[in-house]
Structure formats: C-alpha cells, structure tokens
Design a protein around this motif. Structure first.
Motif, PDB file in Angstrom:
ATOM      1  N   MET A 165     -28.033   8.916  38.010  1.00 22.82           N
ATOM      2  CA  MET A 165     -27.936  10.361  37.868  1.00 22.82           C
ATOM      3  C   MET A 165     -27.850  10.759  36.403  1.00 22.82           C
ATOM      4  SD  MET A 165     -27.904  11.573  40.976  1.00 22.82           S
ATOM      5  CE  MET A 165     -27.288  13.246  40.708  1.00 22.82           C
ATOM      6  N   GLY A 166     -28.146  12.018  36.149  1.00 22.47           N
ATOM      7  CA  GLY A 166     -28.055  12.508  34.782  1.00 22.47           C
ATOM      8  C   GLY A 166     -27.674  13.975  34.736  1.00 22.47           C
ATOM      9  N   TRP A 167     -27.103  14.368  33.599  1.00 18.49           N
ATOM     10  CA  TRP A 167     -26.869  15.775  33.277  1.00 18.49           C
ATOM     11  C   TRP A 167     -27.798  16.153  32.124  1.00 18.49           C
ATOM     12  CZ3 TRP A 167     -24.249  19.267  35.952  1.00 18.49           C
ATOM     13  CH2 TRP A 167     -23.233  18.862  36.829  1.00 18.49           C
ATOM     14  N   PHE A 168     -28.441  17.286  32.300  1.00 19.76           N
ATOM     15  CA  PHE A 168     -29.326  17.836  31.287  1.00 19.76           C
ATOM     16  C   PHE A 168     -28.830  19.230  30.924  1.00 19.76           C
ATOM     17  CE2 PHE A 168     -33.058  14.966  31.455  1.00 19.76           C
ATOM     18  CZ  PHE A 168     -32.699  14.204  32.549  1.00 19.76           C
ATOM     19  N   ARG A 169     -29.307  19.738  29.795  1.00 18.76           N
ATOM     20  CA  ARG A 169     -29.051  21.131  29.465  1.00 18.76           C
ATOM     21  C   ARG A 169     -30.268  21.724  28.772  1.00 18.76           C
ATOM     22  NH1 ARG A 169     -24.253  20.530  24.898  1.00 18.76           N
ATOM     23  NH2 ARG A 169     -25.541  19.697  23.196  1.00 18.76           N
ATOM     24  N   GLN A 170     -30.381  23.041  28.934  1.00 19.21           N
ATOM     25  CA  GLN A 170     -31.499  23.751  28.332  1.00 19.21           C
ATOM     26  C   GLN A 170     -30.988  25.060  27.756  1.00 19.21           C
ATOM     27  OE1 GLN A 170     -34.823  24.465  30.974  1.00 19.21           O
ATOM     28  NE2 GLN A 170     -36.223  24.679  29.244  1.00 19.21           N
ATOM     29  N   ALA A 171     -31.080  25.170  26.443  1.00 15.74           N
ATOM     30  CA  ALA A 171     -30.710  26.400  25.752  1.00 15.74           C
ATOM     31  C   ALA A 171     -31.921  27.322  25.700  1.00 15.74           C
ATOM     32  CB  ALA A 171     -30.213  26.078  24.351  1.00 15.74           C
ATOM     33  N   PRO A 172     -31.691  28.619  25.526  1.00 14.70           N
ATOM     34  CA  PRO A 172     -32.820  29.565  25.472  1.00 14.70           C
ATOM     35  C   PRO A 172     -33.832  29.175  24.409  1.00 14.70           C
ATOM     36  CG  PRO A 172     -30.757  30.743  25.662  1.00 14.70           C
ATOM     37  CD  PRO A 172     -30.398  29.311  25.448  1.00 14.70           C
ATOM     38  N   GLY A 173     -35.103  29.126  24.802  1.00 18.83           N
ATOM     39  CA  GLY A 173     -36.160  28.812  23.869  1.00 18.83           C
ATOM     40  C   GLY A 173     -36.285  27.350  23.493  1.00 18.83           C
ATOM     41  N   LYS A 174     -35.497  26.501  24.144  1.00 19.75           N
ATOM     42  CA  LYS A 174     -35.532  25.075  23.812  1.00 19.75           C
ATOM     43  C   LYS A 174     -35.912  24.254  25.038  1.00 19.75           C
ATOM     44  CE  LYS A 174     -32.278  25.281  19.972  1.00 19.75           C
ATOM     45  NZ  LYS A 174     -31.077  24.665  19.345  1.00 19.75           N
ATOM     46  N   GLU A 175     -36.225  22.994  24.786  1.00 18.37           N
ATOM     47  CA  GLU A 175     -36.568  22.091  25.876  1.00 18.37           C
ATOM     48  C   GLU A 175     -35.317  21.650  26.630  1.00 18.37           C
ATOM     49  OE1 GLU A 175     -40.589  20.042  23.956  1.00 18.37           O
ATOM     50  OE2 GLU A 175     -38.764  18.863  24.211  1.00 18.37           O
TER      51      GLU A 175
ATOM     52  N   ALA B 170     -25.737  26.730  27.208  1.00 19.18           N
ATOM     53  CA  ALA B 170     -27.005  26.351  27.837  1.00 19.18           C
ATOM     54  C   ALA B 170     -26.857  26.461  29.349  1.00 19.18           C
ATOM     55  CB  ALA B 170     -27.392  24.924  27.468  1.00 19.18           C
ATOM     56  N   VAL B 171     -27.988  26.316  30.029  1.00 22.63           N
ATOM     57  CA  VAL B 171     -27.953  26.074  31.466  1.00 22.63           C
ATOM     58  C   VAL B 171     -27.882  24.561  31.663  1.00 22.63           C
ATOM     59  CG1 VAL B 171     -29.129  26.334  33.671  1.00 22.63           C
ATOM     60  CG2 VAL B 171     -29.263  28.161  31.957  1.00 22.63           C
ATOM     61  N   TYR B 172     -26.931  24.132  32.470  1.00 24.68           N
ATOM     62  CA  TYR B 172     -26.718  22.712  32.710  1.00 24.68           C
ATOM     63  C   TYR B 172     -27.257  22.334  34.090  1.00 24.68           C
ATOM     64  CZ  TYR B 172     -23.912  22.238  28.523  1.00 24.68           C
ATOM     65  OH  TYR B 172     -23.489  22.186  27.213  1.00 24.68           O
ATOM     66  N   TYR B 173     -28.008  21.245  34.123  1.00 24.20           N
ATOM     67  CA  TYR B 173     -28.642  20.766  35.354  1.00 24.20           C
ATOM     68  C   TYR B 173     -28.215  19.330  35.629  1.00 24.20           C
ATOM     69  CZ  TYR B 173     -31.967  24.562  34.443  1.00 24.20           C
ATOM     70  OH  TYR B 173     -32.558  25.769  34.203  1.00 24.20           O
ATOM     71  N   CYS B 174     -27.983  19.029  36.898  1.00 26.42           N
ATOM     72  CA  CYS B 174     -27.868  17.634  37.288  1.00 26.42           C
ATOM     73  C   CYS B 174     -29.194  17.219  37.920  1.00 26.42           C
ATOM     74  CB  CYS B 174     -26.717  17.404  38.254  1.00 26.42           C
ATOM     75  SG  CYS B 174     -26.860  18.231  39.842  1.00 26.42           S
ATOM     76  N   ALA B 175     -29.462  15.923  37.860  1.00 24.60           N
ATOM     77  CA  ALA B 175     -30.723  15.416  38.372  1.00 24.60           C
ATOM     78  C   ALA B 175     -30.551  13.989  38.852  1.00 24.60           C
ATOM     79  CB  ALA B 175     -31.800  15.481  37.298  1.00 24.60           C
ATOM     80  N   ALA B 176     -31.389  13.621  39.815  1.00 24.98           N
ATOM     81  CA  ALA B 176     -31.392  12.276  40.377  1.00 24.98           C
ATOM     82  C   ALA B 176     -32.684  11.570  40.016  1.00 24.98           C
ATOM     83  CB  ALA B 176     -31.236  12.339  41.899  1.00 24.98           C
ATOM     84  N   ALA B 177     -32.529  10.318  39.597  1.00 19.87           N
ATOM     85  CA  ALA B 177     -33.705   9.491  39.317  1.00 19.87           C
ATOM     86  C   ALA B 177     -34.055   8.689  40.564  1.00 19.87           C
ATOM     87  CB  ALA B 177     -33.419   8.570  38.146  1.00 19.87           C
ATOM     88  N   ALA B 178     -35.141   7.964  40.495  1.00 19.76           N
ATOM     89  CA  ALA B 178     -35.563   7.160  41.638  1.00 19.76           C
ATOM     90  C   ALA B 178     -34.558   6.033  41.899  1.00 19.76           C
ATOM     91  CB  ALA B 178     -36.942   6.578  41.385  1.00 19.76           C
ATOM     92  N   VAL B 179     -34.521   5.582  43.141  1.00 19.13           N
ATOM     93  CA  VAL B 179     -33.643   4.481  43.513  1.00 19.13           C
ATOM     94  C   VAL B 179     -33.880   3.306  42.563  1.00 19.13           C
ATOM     95  CG1 VAL B 179     -33.104   2.793  45.312  1.00 19.13           C
ATOM     96  CG2 VAL B 179     -33.564   5.177  45.911  1.00 19.13           C
TER      97      VAL B 179
ATOM     98  N   THR C  54     -34.987   9.059  30.374  1.00 17.47           N
ATOM     99  CA  THR C  54     -36.210   9.828  30.124  1.00 17.47           C
ATOM    100  C   THR C  54     -36.354  10.886  31.206  1.00 17.47           C
ATOM    101  OG1 THR C  54     -37.263   7.869  29.169  1.00 17.47           O
ATOM    102  CG2 THR C  54     -38.702   9.680  29.825  1.00 17.47           C
ATOM    103  N   ILE C  55     -36.651  12.108  30.801  1.00 20.25           N
ATOM    104  CA  ILE C  55     -36.688  13.205  31.764  1.00 20.25           C
ATOM    105  C   ILE C  55     -37.697  12.951  32.870  1.00 20.25           C
ATOM    106  CG2 ILE C  55     -38.349  14.603  30.448  1.00 20.25           C
ATOM    107  CD1 ILE C  55     -36.671  17.071  31.310  1.00 20.25           C
ATOM    108  N   SER C  56     -38.770  12.254  32.565  1.00 16.34           N
ATOM    109  CA  SER C  56     -39.787  11.995  33.583  1.00 16.34           C
ATOM    110  C   SER C  56     -39.303  11.030  34.663  1.00 16.34           C
ATOM    111  CB  SER C  56     -41.062  11.448  32.932  1.00 16.34           C
ATOM    112  OG  SER C  56     -40.784  10.250  32.241  1.00 16.34           O
ATOM    113  N   ASP C  57     -38.187  10.347  34.414  1.00 19.79           N
ATOM    114  CA  ASP C  57     -37.608   9.448  35.425  1.00 19.79           C
ATOM    115  C   ASP C  57     -36.914  10.210  36.539  1.00 19.79           C
ATOM    116  OD1 ASP C  57     -36.590   7.076  32.883  1.00 19.79           O
ATOM    117  OD2 ASP C  57     -38.386   7.056  34.159  1.00 19.79           O
ATOM    118  N   TYR C  58     -36.633  11.483  36.317  1.00 19.66           N
ATOM    119  CA  TYR C  58     -35.829  12.266  37.260  1.00 19.66           C
ATOM    120  C   TYR C  58     -36.731  13.108  38.155  1.00 19.66           C
ATOM    121  CZ  TYR C  58     -31.757  10.729  34.748  1.00 19.66           C
ATOM    122  OH  TYR C  58     -30.784   9.943  34.199  1.00 19.66           O
ATOM    123  N   HIS C  59     -36.432  13.068  39.452  1.00 18.29           N
ATOM    124  CA  HIS C  59     -37.339  13.719  40.391  1.00 18.29           C
ATOM    125  C   HIS C  59     -36.712  14.809  41.225  1.00 18.29           C
ATOM    126  CE1 HIS C  59     -35.353  11.322  43.486  1.00 18.29           C
ATOM    127  NE2 HIS C  59     -35.504  10.277  42.718  1.00 18.29           N
TER     128      HIS C  59
END
Length: 127
Positions: free
Chosen positions: A34-44, A92-101, A110-115
């Motif tokens: 699992m991972g935590w991400f964040r995104q500020a306005p105008g940023k990735e 920022a807006v904070y997101y949780c995400a799950a990667a593949a088993v 890597t963000i592309s690992d999260y689905h």
C-alpha cells in the motif's frame, strides 16, 4: 479490485497533527502493498510513503521522514498515516492506493505500480 475510502483530513495549524485512515474492502487487504500519495494544486501526484504487505518494510520520501508514520492493521483492513509537525507545504489532497499482489516484503514506489485508489481527503495546513 480493492475499494478504498480515506478519512481524517481537515484544516489544522502549522505544528499540529492529523491521522489519516484508509478503509479497504472488496479483496484480501493483507495481500497488497500500500501507499500514501498527495497532490497539491497544480502539481503532480507524488508518493510520500509506502508499506509492504506485513508492515515490515517501509519507505518515506525525504520531505516527510521523521514527521509522518505509515502503518497498517491487516485485521481491520485499514491503512494509516500519522502526520506530525505539519507544515503549510503539506497542504494537499491525500490518497491511499493499493499495488498489485506481491511478495511479503515487497515495496512499491512507482505510481504506475498502483491500481486501486481512494477518492482522496483534503489536508490544509495554515501558517
């Protein structure tokens, strides 16, 4: 697919603390890095912390090391992010995400690992 719902965001002052939660449902939570991400306005959207399936392997981006703690409770199907000594730049807006088993110790940085993603929760830190 893992369904994820974040909570715990809000408006705080610099130096305050918040704990974000991410409730998972739909699949066996303990199988997923699992991972935590964040995104500020105008940023990735950027990864700030990641945790392996059993919580034994953890990654932090430098900007949050020593202030944020990622953890998980697989019995409760919940991911957490304890945020201390908050700064205005943490807004920022904070997101949780799950990667593949993956294997027990695997980290995904890597963000592309999260689905699977939650809807996000806003954290605003005033100075």
């Amino acid at each position: 697919q893992v369904h994820l719902v974040e909570s715990g965001g809000g408006l705080v002052q610099a130096g305050d603390s918040l704990r974000l939660s991410c409730a998972a449902s739909g699949r066996t939570f303990s199988l997923y890095p699992m991972g935590w991400f964040r995104q500020a306005p105008g940023k990735e959207r950027d990864l700030i912390a990641a945790i392996s399936r059993d919580g034994g392997n953890i990654y932090y981006v430098d900007s949050v090391k020593g202030r944020f703690t990622i953890s998980r409770d697989n019995a409760k199907n919940t991911l957490y992010l304890q945020m201390n000594s908050l700064k205005p730049e943490d807004t920022a807006v904070y997101y949780c995400a799950a990667a593949a088993v993956a294997s027990r110790w695997a980290l995904r940085t890597t963000i592309s690992d999260y689905h699977d993603w939650g809807q996000g929760t806003q954290v605003t830190v005033s100075s």
